[in-house]
Motif scaffolding. Structure first.
Motif, mmCIF file in Angstrom:
data_model
loop_
_atom_site.group_PDB
_atom_site.id
_atom_site.type_symbol
_atom_site.label_atom_id
_atom_site.label_comp_id
_atom_site.label_asym_id
_atom_site.label_seq_id
_atom_site.Cartn_x
_atom_site.Cartn_y
_atom_site.Cartn_z
ATOM 1 N N SER A 40 4.646 5.605 1.153
ATOM 2 C CA SER A 40 3.884 4.966 2.226
ATOM 3 C C SER A 40 4.729 4.796 3.479
ATOM 4 O O SER A 40 4.227 4.904 4.598
ATOM 5 C CB SER A 40 3.376 3.598 1.774
ATOM 6 O OG SER A 40 2.509 3.760 0.686
ATOM 7 N N ASP A 55 -2.810 8.537 2.049
ATOM 8 C CA ASP A 55 -1.839 7.783 1.261
ATOM 9 C C ASP A 55 -2.521 7.251 -0.002
ATOM 10 O O ASP A 55 -3.235 6.266 0.038
ATOM 11 C CB ASP A 55 -1.268 6.632 2.101
ATOM 12 C CG ASP A 55 -0.050 6.005 1.444
ATOM 13 O OD1 ASP A 55 0.344 6.463 0.349
ATOM 14 O OD2 ASP A 55 0.500 5.050 2.026
ATOM 15 N N GLU A 56 -2.294 7.937 -1.094
ATOM 16 C CA GLU A 56 -2.915 7.601 -2.380
ATOM 17 C C GLU A 56 -4.411 7.343 -2.236
ATOM 18 O O GLU A 56 -4.904 6.275 -2.610
ATOM 19 C CB GLU A 56 -2.223 6.376 -2.991
ATOM 20 C CG GLU A 56 -0.739 6.610 -3.229
ATOM 21 C CD GLU A 56 -0.117 5.511 -4.090
ATOM 22 O OE1 GLU A 56 -0.831 4.978 -4.953
ATOM 23 O OE2 GLU A 56 1.067 5.199 -3.896
ATOM 24 N N GLY A 62 0.811 -1.231 0.000
ATOM 25 C CA GLY A 62 0.000 0.000 0.000
ATOM 26 C C GLY A 62 0.827 1.254 0.000
ATOM 27 O O GLY A 62 1.914 1.327 0.467
HETATM 28 MG MG MG Z 1 2.486 3.359 -1.297
#
Ligand code: MG
Ligand code: ADP
Lengths: 267, 297
Positions: free
Chosen positions: B78, B195-196, A267
């Motif tokens: 991240s 985060d995105e 992620g």
């Molecule tokens: Mg990431």
């Protein structure tokens, strides 16, 4: 709001969430309950088949109390692995709460769930075997050992819960193996005397051994707690050692997971 | 930060009050986020050499601003977010949130921040409401109030009250991401880490989320760190941009500043894409070779 009240509220959050999960998976809960009842019943029937009321009771106690202990154990041990599975672990770890309130919530829910689960099995078995005679039983002893045993199992559960923090994939599998080993060495359905010597050493390290022995003596022979101190003190010691140790180890494991990136990496 | 003026030019409906309040706060108050010389390495497997995921990165985010972190996959975005979230420990360096040190004042910092990650992480069998209620209790919120607030935020994001009781797994990814944003906002974080948040969303959801972030900066007193793959998004939403490559900061400035410098360098009008190409030697869509893709859970 005081810090302590806030932490208790957080504990309640875990209880409520676990309740939501139980409610959502109610079909599985019923299936699991039927499985547990059928398992306890068929094992007890071995005693009935042998025409031995004593064996029937021995097996029944084994089936019922093993059910209680393993249900408590797995709810606690799965505290982390469930969240890892769902992917929520990082969010829970980010919440402004202390780790003990999370564990306390899991523990209380586990015990509540275990009690209800076990009560159902108990009722079915009593209805199924009307010939059982509990007039000589000492209920106080039974309750005392269930409580004492819960403490130690909470401690072991906490330690098992840590494994998925340390080993991303293998952790949950190790927990499962640990539980199986406890079943084998704790004399759930037989006397531990028949086990090979090295296994008996392990038997003495398992709290379930003492719980089952105490419950059996209380239920079948009507022994008071005071006559069973040999079973009481190991449980007291294990509870007193394992719970603080579990909390401490949990903190260490969390720190380790955060240092090595084991909480989550994608992620 | 010069971003105040630029930020207002960028927003269609600049909020005069907000601008004034911010100008007053800039000199006197501590920054929302201060990252100083942070490094993080990962050791994967015994024999391999450590991956330096974040290398000596510094960052300063003023209250009410949005800082964008741009970088290809594997550039460390991240990891940086997780370091600030306290989900990873720092190898070296310091991070403070509104003046609180993330290691020393762990609980205080936790109360101030929340995070939305690229994957909407929920108990998928539970409903949005059940998931949000869990979060609300963990943050010590009043439950009745949190329920009302949750319905309001979800409604604003286009999720009707009918849907809040059904399992999350029945929702589209775009919807799930909106629930994730609602979960973060419910706790009124002073520092929001995104985060995105729009990666992999359908165009419609993406626009909804971007508009919502824009609205947030105008109406809430939130400071935001936003990592993204989307250069238009960064240009539209961010007061300043930090470009990461291989865990290092390669350039940082306001979007307009970056573009102006690039235009000067190239001698023709430039875009953020040009900036990115020049400083990282690659297009944002190229994937960096990941250390070991095989041990991902
Ligand atoms: Mg990431
Ligand atoms: N938990 C982890 N364990 C091992 N390596 C990691 C972990 N998290 C990230 N990495 C590595 O650190 C680098 C940066 O990753 P990441 O921060 O996820 O990048 P981004 O979010 O920009 O795609 C990559 O090489 C990645 O493989």
């Amino acid at each position: 709001m005081t810090t302590f009240a806030h932490e208790l509220k957080a504990s309640y959050a875990f209880m409520e969430r676990n309740f939501f999960l139980t409610r959502r998976y109610w079909g599985w809960e019923i299936a699991f309950l039927v499985y547990s009842v059928a398992g306890a019943l068929s094992i007890s029937l071995i005693g009935a088949d042998q025409g031995s009321p004593r064996l029937l009771l021995l097996l029944m106690v084994g089936a019922i109390f093993w059910n209680y202990l393993s249900v408590v154990f797995s709810w606690i041990a799965e505290t982390i692995s469930v969240e890892r599975w769902e992917g929520t672990l990082e969010y829970t770890m980010m919440a402004p709460i202390r780790r003990w309130s999370q564990l306390l919530g899991s523990v209380l829910y586990a015990m509540l769930y275990g009690l209800i689960h076990t009560a159902v099995i108990l009722v079915v078995l009593i209805l199924f075997f009307p010939q059982l005679d509990f007039t000589g039983a000492n209920p106080l002893t039974v309750v005392a050992f269930m409580l004492l045993g819960s403490f130690s199992f909470v401690g072991i559960g906490m330690i098992a819960a840590i494994l998925p923090l340390l080993y991303v994939e293998r952790g949950a599998q190790m927990t499962f193996v640990l539980q199986s080993c406890l079943l084998l060495v704790s004399g759930v359905y037989y006397s531990i005397d028949i086990l090979p010597g090295w296994m008996q050493v392990l038997s003495h390290l398992s709290p379930a051994t003492y719980v089952l022995d105490g419950v059996r003596k209380g239920l079948i022979d009507g022994a008071p707690v005071t006559a069973l101190l040999g079973d009481v003190w190991p449980l007291v010691v294990m509870g007193a050692v394992l719970i603080p140790f579990g909390l401490w180890a949990f903190g260490r494991a969390e720190r380790y997971a955060k240092r090595t990136g084991k909480l989550k990496r994608v992620g | 930060m010069t971003a105040t003026v630029l930020g207002q030019q960028k927003i269609a409906r600049p909020n005069a009050l907000r601008g004034a309040g911010k100008a007053a706060a800039i000199d006197t108050a501590v920054p929302a986020l201060l990252v100083e010389g942070v490094t993080k390495r990962f050791v994967v497997g015994r024999k391999r050499k450590p991956v330096v995921a974040i290398s000596n990165v510094s960052l300063r985010l003023e209250r009410g601003d949005i800082v964008g972190i741009l970088g290809a996959n594997g550039s460390g975005k991240s990891t940086l977010i997780r370091l600030v979230s306290g989900l990873l420990t720092l190898d070296s360096g310091r991070v403070s949130v509104f003046g609180f040190d993330i290691e020393r004042d762990e609980l205080e910092v936790k109360r101030l921040i929340n995070r939305v990650s690229v994957d909407a992480a929920f108990f998928k069998k539970l409903s949005p409401m059940e998931n949000l209620l869990f979060a609300a209790r963990l943050y010590g919120l009043d439950v009745a109030g949190a329920k009302r607030e949750a319905v309001a935020i979800l409604g604003r994001l286009g999720i009707g009250e009918k849907r809040v009781g059904r399992p999350i797994e029945q929702m589209s990814r775009g919807m799930q991401q909106k629930v994730a944003i609602a979960r973060a906002l419910l706790t009124s974080p002073a520092l929001l880490l995104l985060d995105e948040p729009t990666t992999g969303l359908d165009p419609r959801s993406k626009l909804d989320v971007q508009t919502f972030i824009e609205e947030l900066r105008e109406t809430h007193d939130a400071s935001i760190v936003l990592t993204t793959h989307d250069l238009d998004e960064a240009e539209r939403l961010c007061d300043s941009i930090t470009v990461l490559a291989g865990g290092r900061t390669v350039v940082e400035d306001t979007p307009a500043g970056l573009i102006a410098a690039e235009a000067r360098r190239m001698g023709r009008p430039a875009t953020l894409h040009d900036v990115f190409m020049t400083h990282t030697g690659r297009s944002l869509d190229d994937d960096v070779e990941e250390g070991e893709a095989d041990d991902i859970e």
